[in-house]
Structure formats: structure tokens, C-alpha cells
Design a protein around this motif. Structure first.
Motif, mmCIF file in Angstrom:
data_model
loop_
_atom_site.group_PDB
_atom_site.id
_atom_site.type_symbol
_atom_site.label_atom_id
_atom_site.label_comp_id
_atom_site.label_asym_id
_atom_site.label_seq_id
_atom_site.Cartn_x
_atom_site.Cartn_y
_atom_site.Cartn_z
ATOM 1 N N ILE A 375 -3.935 9.550 -5.020
ATOM 2 C CA ILE A 375 -3.986 9.320 -3.581
ATOM 3 C C ILE A 375 -2.608 8.891 -3.080
ATOM 4 O O ILE A 375 -2.131 9.355 -2.037
ATOM 5 C CB ILE A 375 -5.042 8.249 -3.236
ATOM 6 N N ALA A 376 -1.960 8.019 -3.842
ATOM 7 C CA ALA A 376 -0.628 7.566 -3.448
ATOM 8 C C ALA A 376 0.349 8.732 -3.373
ATOM 9 O O ALA A 376 1.160 8.813 -2.439
ATOM 10 C CB ALA A 376 -0.126 6.516 -4.433
ATOM 11 N N LYS A 377 0.271 9.626 -4.324
ATOM 12 C CA LYS A 377 1.160 10.796 -4.314
ATOM 13 C C LYS A 377 0.913 11.651 -3.074
ATOM 14 O O LYS A 377 1.860 12.106 -2.414
ATOM 15 C CB LYS A 377 0.934 11.625 -5.570
ATOM 16 N N THR A 378 -0.348 11.838 -2.722
ATOM 17 C CA THR A 378 -0.688 12.614 -1.533
ATOM 18 C C THR A 378 -0.124 11.957 -0.276
ATOM 19 O O THR A 378 0.428 12.624 0.606
ATOM 20 C CB THR A 378 -2.219 12.752 -1.402
ATOM 21 N N VAL A 379 -0.250 10.643 -0.201
ATOM 22 C CA VAL A 379 0.287 9.901 0.942
ATOM 23 C C VAL A 379 1.799 10.078 1.041
ATOM 24 O O VAL A 379 2.351 10.325 2.119
ATOM 25 C CB VAL A 379 -0.074 8.402 0.823
ATOM 26 N N LEU A 380 2.491 9.997 -0.088
ATOM 27 C CA LEU A 380 3.954 9.991 -0.091
ATOM 28 C C LEU A 380 4.580 11.376 -0.044
ATOM 29 O O LEU A 380 5.795 11.495 0.106
ATOM 30 C CB LEU A 380 4.463 9.237 -1.321
ATOM 31 N N LEU A 381 3.787 12.417 -0.130
ATOM 32 C CA LEU A 381 4.320 13.774 -0.005
ATOM 33 C C LEU A 381 4.570 14.169 1.448
ATOM 34 O O LEU A 381 5.207 15.190 1.712
ATOM 35 C CB LEU A 381 3.382 14.786 -0.677
ATOM 36 N N GLU A 382 4.085 13.363 2.405
ATOM 37 C CA GLU A 382 4.306 13.650 3.813
ATOM 38 C C GLU A 382 5.773 13.378 4.190
ATOM 39 O O GLU A 382 6.496 12.703 3.448
ATOM 40 C CB GLU A 382 3.380 12.795 4.674
ATOM 41 N N ASP A 383 6.199 13.890 5.345
ATOM 42 C CA ASP A 383 7.600 13.726 5.728
ATOM 43 C C ASP A 383 7.865 12.498 6.598
ATOM 44 O O ASP A 383 9.007 12.237 6.974
ATOM 45 C CB ASP A 383 8.121 14.986 6.429
ATOM 46 N N GLU A 384 6.824 11.721 6.906
ATOM 47 C CA GLU A 384 6.994 10.443 7.597
ATOM 48 C C GLU A 384 6.149 9.397 6.872
ATOM 49 O O GLU A 384 4.925 9.502 6.816
ATOM 50 C CB GLU A 384 6.583 10.547 9.064
ATOM 51 N N ILE A 385 6.830 8.409 6.298
ATOM 52 C CA ILE A 385 6.168 7.409 5.462
ATOM 53 C C ILE A 385 6.288 6.028 6.094
ATOM 54 O O ILE A 385 7.365 5.621 6.534
ATOM 55 C CB ILE A 385 6.805 7.358 4.049
ATOM 56 N N GLU A 386 5.167 5.296 6.120
ATOM 57 C CA GLU A 386 5.167 3.913 6.571
ATOM 58 C C GLU A 386 5.065 2.984 5.366
ATOM 59 O O GLU A 386 4.213 3.195 4.485
ATOM 60 C CB GLU A 386 3.994 3.641 7.501
ATOM 61 N N ILE A 387 5.925 1.977 5.346
ATOM 62 C CA ILE A 387 5.872 0.939 4.324
ATOM 63 C C ILE A 387 5.489 -0.340 5.045
ATOM 64 O O ILE A 387 6.288 -0.895 5.815
ATOM 65 C CB ILE A 387 7.226 0.791 3.614
ATOM 66 N N LEU A 388 4.267 -0.781 4.858
ATOM 67 C CA LEU A 388 3.716 -1.916 5.592
ATOM 68 C C LEU A 388 3.751 -3.152 4.703
ATOM 69 O O LEU A 388 3.123 -3.175 3.637
ATOM 70 C CB LEU A 388 2.290 -1.613 6.045
ATOM 71 N N VAL A 389 4.473 -4.165 5.133
ATOM 72 C CA VAL A 389 4.650 -5.380 4.341
ATOM 73 C C VAL A 389 4.162 -6.578 5.136
ATOM 74 O O VAL A 389 4.636 -6.820 6.260
ATOM 75 C CB VAL A 389 6.130 -5.581 3.954
ATOM 76 N N SER A 390 3.237 -7.328 4.580
ATOM 77 C CA SER A 390 2.790 -8.580 5.180
ATOM 78 C C SER A 390 3.357 -9.728 4.347
ATOM 79 O O SER A 390 3.253 -9.714 3.115
ATOM 80 C CB SER A 390 1.262 -8.658 5.201
ATOM 81 N N VAL A 391 3.978 -10.705 5.014
ATOM 82 C CA VAL A 391 4.586 -11.813 4.278
ATOM 83 C C VAL A 391 3.907 -13.146 4.581
ATOM 84 O O VAL A 391 4.451 -14.206 4.266
ATOM 85 C CB VAL A 391 6.101 -11.913 4.586
ATOM 86 N N GLY A 392 2.731 -13.114 5.195
ATOM 87 C CA GLY A 392 2.015 -14.347 5.487
ATOM 88 C C GLY A 392 1.158 -14.205 6.713
ATOM 89 O O GLY A 392 0.743 -13.097 7.083
#
Length: 418
Positions: A375-392
Motif C-alpha cells: 500500500i505504501a508503494k502505491t501511495v508513493l508512486l504518485e507524483d504529488e506526495i504528502e508527508i504528514l508529521v504530528s509533533v504533539g
């Protein structure tokens, strides 16, 4: 290259026209021969207003500043923040040359002669190879041609003329209302490499027909740039020529904005919409890029901490390589979060990778969790990727933009001068 999907905002409408969408602005781009170019792609452009504008600018903080940066800053100071327009060129940065300032001033004089204005009432930006003498003859031969072709329809030619290693022109325009008057903000930008945060990266021209004081125009630009162009990272090399200028001619005839009231907030939002869209276009068209990367950090105690983490993640070469290979190597995200100059509890950090193909949680409470690599590979094969980080669970959030790091980046920069 696919176009960036524009986010819809209440009260604002995207329109065509780029830097000529605002009333009273005309532009043009022509090939004048600054560098041998068998395709005759435009390399000289003008953006001008029918009325003297309030003008604001932000420029590179690199200690090595190109001649056009120094000349534009001087002109803004001499005129008290006023300009009729801007002349821009590509292929030669006019930087680190003994005669650079003389040449930049001469280019402004050539444009001023065509327009019938004073040279100090024009701004200038140039981009290209550093350390090569700028020939003045192409400007002498081409300035009349570019001036004669000025029109509201030639905005794309102007955007093409400032491209270097860019693969597509970058334009955007938005329409909005102020006090019953229809106003516009339009923009064009260039930049593909030599882009690093903490300045108004690349060359950018923003135009508006909104009436606003020079002081508040500068305030709005200096504010918005912190959350747009300053959050853009391609390769860690800060240019010597970085320039962003906003020109406001007031032809929308709204009540002039002289204080930070509701009208100012609307104008600032329009400026943010235009500049954030150009920022994302620049990121997606990074040298050799195949993917736009967007890192959004939430839960920070304040905006400064959120920005520091987002920029740190988007600047990681190891992460950029992993995204190129569609490898969900989330440890590289956490590593970049960890060396960010920010305050947070690492045991509260969570990471999600997302795209139009879906999303996958890869880290919670500062540690890895089970997830599907397929699933991760499928998500990352797209040409626009979001990296969502929560720090608290803090109230602040911020976003930074970049691109993947590919084989082609090295190829492009291995023979850049050829």
C-alpha cells in the motif's frame, strides 16, 4: 508535467492572465540573443504598468549579491518604493562581474528610454550562469522589440523568458472583492535549481491593481514570503539573484489600504494564494524532479517550531531519494525531524504518508508501526506526495515544499554551462 491542483478559497476565484490579470499591466517576452539559443526561446521580458506603482521587494540574503539585486534595492530606496515595472532576463546572472552594476543600470536605461520614464523607476532581475560577462548588445537590439510587443495577452511569453532549467512556465492569478471593487493579484515565477529556504527564492513578479500603501505592501510581502517561498527547498544552494517584487497600481479603485484592517487581511490572503501556488509549481518543477513533496507539520507549540520541522524534513536528501524510489523509509523522516532546530517531545511524533492514491500511517509515538509495504508503494508512486508529521497537541502548523532527488539532477548540473 501535470499541473498543480489549486486549492479553492471562499471569496477568491482563480482566473487566467498571470501578471497581466490585474488592470493596467502589460507584459512581453522576446528572444534577443543573450546566449546562443537555436530554439529562439525568449530570454528578455518586460512587465509594466499604465500607472506608477507602489513597489515592494525581498531579495537574497546570500553575501554574494548579483548586480541586478543591488540595483533594484537601490532603485526602491531612491524612489521611496515606486516603480513603473520590471525588466527581466535569463541565461546570464550578471553576478560576480566587475562591470555588473554598470550593465544592470544600462539595461534599466534602455527600458526607460522606450517607456519615457526615469531609469530608477524600473526594477531589474536576471538569472543564469554566475561569473560570465553580460553582453549589452542583445539588450540594445531587443529592448525596442520587447517594448513594442507589450500587451495583456503576452503574459505567458514573459513567463517563458525568465526560464532557465525550468521545464514549464509558472503563472497564477486570483480575483477578489474589496469594498465592492473587483481586485486582482497575478504572479509569475521561475526557479528549478539553486533553491534553498530563508529568502524569496528564485525570480518572482507579483502584480495587483489593489490600492495599498507602500509600507503595508512591503509588510504583506515580507510576511507572506515567510510561509511560501521561504518554505521551498530544492537543493540547499541559495541563489545570488533571488528576487521577489510586488507592484500595486491601485487601478481597481478600492479605498486605499493604509492600516492592517479587514481589507488588508483579504489582500494578504490573495497574496498568499498566488505566492503559495507559485511555490508549489516551483517545487514540482525542481531540476530532474518527478514528484512534488509537501510536508505539513501539526501539533507544534508555535509556528516557528512547526516551520523548523517542516523545512528540516523537506530538505533531507536521504528522504528525497527515498521518495524518488517510492520507498516508505519513514526512519529518514524521523531522523530529519530529530535534527530540526525545534522544541517538541519525540515520543509524541507520528508520521503518515499520503497521496491521491490513499494514505498509510508509518510511525506513532516516535516508533514504527506495522503497515503494508505494498500500500505504501502505491501511495508513493504518485507524483504529488504528502508527508504528514504530528509533533504533539499544540495549536500550530506549517507546510514546506520540495521535490524528489533523481539521477537527472546530477545530469543537469554536471553540464549546466553547456
Amino acid at each position: 508535467m501535470k499541473q498543480i491542483e489549486k486549492v479553492l478559497y471562499d471569496g477568491f476565484t482563480y482566473i487566467d492572465g498571470g501578471v497581466c490579470a490585474a488592470k493596467g499591466f502589460r507584459a512581453n517576452g522576446v528572444y534577443c540573443g543573450i546566449k546562443e539559443n537555436p530554439t529562439k526561446k525568449p530570454d528578455l521580458c518586460l512587465v509594466v504598468s499604465d500607472k506608477l506603482c507602489r513597489a515592494a521587494g525581498v531579495f537574497t540574503s546570500n553575501k554574494v549579491k548579483a548586480a541586478p539585486v543591488l540595483v533594484s534595492k537601490a532603485h526602491l530606496e531612491q524612489t521611496g518604493g515606486k516603480a513603473w515595472g520590471m525588466v527581466l532576463s535569463s541565461k546570464n546572472a550578471n553576478c560576480c562581474n566587475a562591470d555588473g552594476i554598470d550593465k544592470a543600470n544600462r539595461v534599466c536605461e534602455l527600458a526607460a528610454e522606450q517607456m519615457g520614464v526615469q531609469p530608477e523607476e524600473l526594477l531589474i532581475a536576471q538569472t543564469g550562469v554566475i561569473g560570465q560577462i553580460l553582453p549589452i548588445e542583445p539588450f540594445e537590439q531587443g529592448m525596442g522589440k520587447v517594448y513594442d510587443g507589450l500587451s495583456a495577452e503576452n503574459h505567458e511569453q514573459a513567463a517563458i523568458a525568465i526560464m532557465t532549467t525550468d521545464t514549464v512556465p509558472k503563472e497564477v492569478a486570483v480575483e477578489f472583492q474589496l469594498g465592492g471593487k473587483t481586485c486582482h493579484v497575478g504572479a509569475m515565477g521561475k526557479g528549478s535549481g539553486m533553491i534553498c529556504p530563508n529568502m524569496a527564492t528564485t525570480l518572482n513578479v507579483v502584480t495587483t491593481d489593489c490600492a495599498i500603501s507602500a509600507e503595508l505592501l512591503q509588510t504583506a510581502l515580507s510576511d507572506v514570503v515567510q510561509y511560501t517561498y521561504n518554505c521551498l527547498y530544492i537543493d540547499g544552494d541559495q541563489s545570488t539573484n533571488d528576487t521577489c517584487v510586488v507592484l500595486a497600481n491601485g487601478l481597481a479603485e478600492n479605498a486605499e489600504i493604509t492600516e492592517q484592517n479587514d481589507d488588508y487581511a483579504v489582500f494578504r490572503q490573495a497574496l498568499y494564494i498566488a505566492m503559495s501556488n507559485i511555490t508549489k509549481m516551483l517545487a514540482k518543477d525542481g531540476e530532474g524532479a518527478t514528484k512534488l513533496l509537501e510536508c505539513t507539520v501539526t501539533g507544534a507549540k508555535d509556528r516557528e517550531n512547526a516551520l523548523a520541522v517542516a523545512k528540516s524534513v523537506i530538505a533531507s536528501d536521504l528522504l528525497k531519494c527515498a521518495m524518488f524510489g517510492a520507498d516508505a523509509n519513514w526512519g529518514r523522516v524521523l531522523c530529519a525531524v530529530g535534527y530540526a532546530p525545534a522544541e517538541f517531545d519525540i515520543d509524541q511524533v507520528a508520521v503518515t504518508l499520503a497521496s491521491r492514491a490513499g494514505s498509510v500511517d508509518v510511525c506513532k509515538n516516535g516508533a514504527g508501526i506495522d503497515f503494508s509495504e505494498d500500500i505504501a508503494k502505491t501511495v508513493l508512486l504518485e507524483d504529488e506526495i504528502e508527508i504528514l508529521v504530528s509533533v504533539g497537541d499544540g495549536p500550530a502548523a506549517a507546510t514546506a515544499w520540495g521535490c524528489d532527488l533523481t539521477y537527472d539532477y546530477v545530469k543537469i548540473n554536471g553540464d549546466y554551462r553547456s
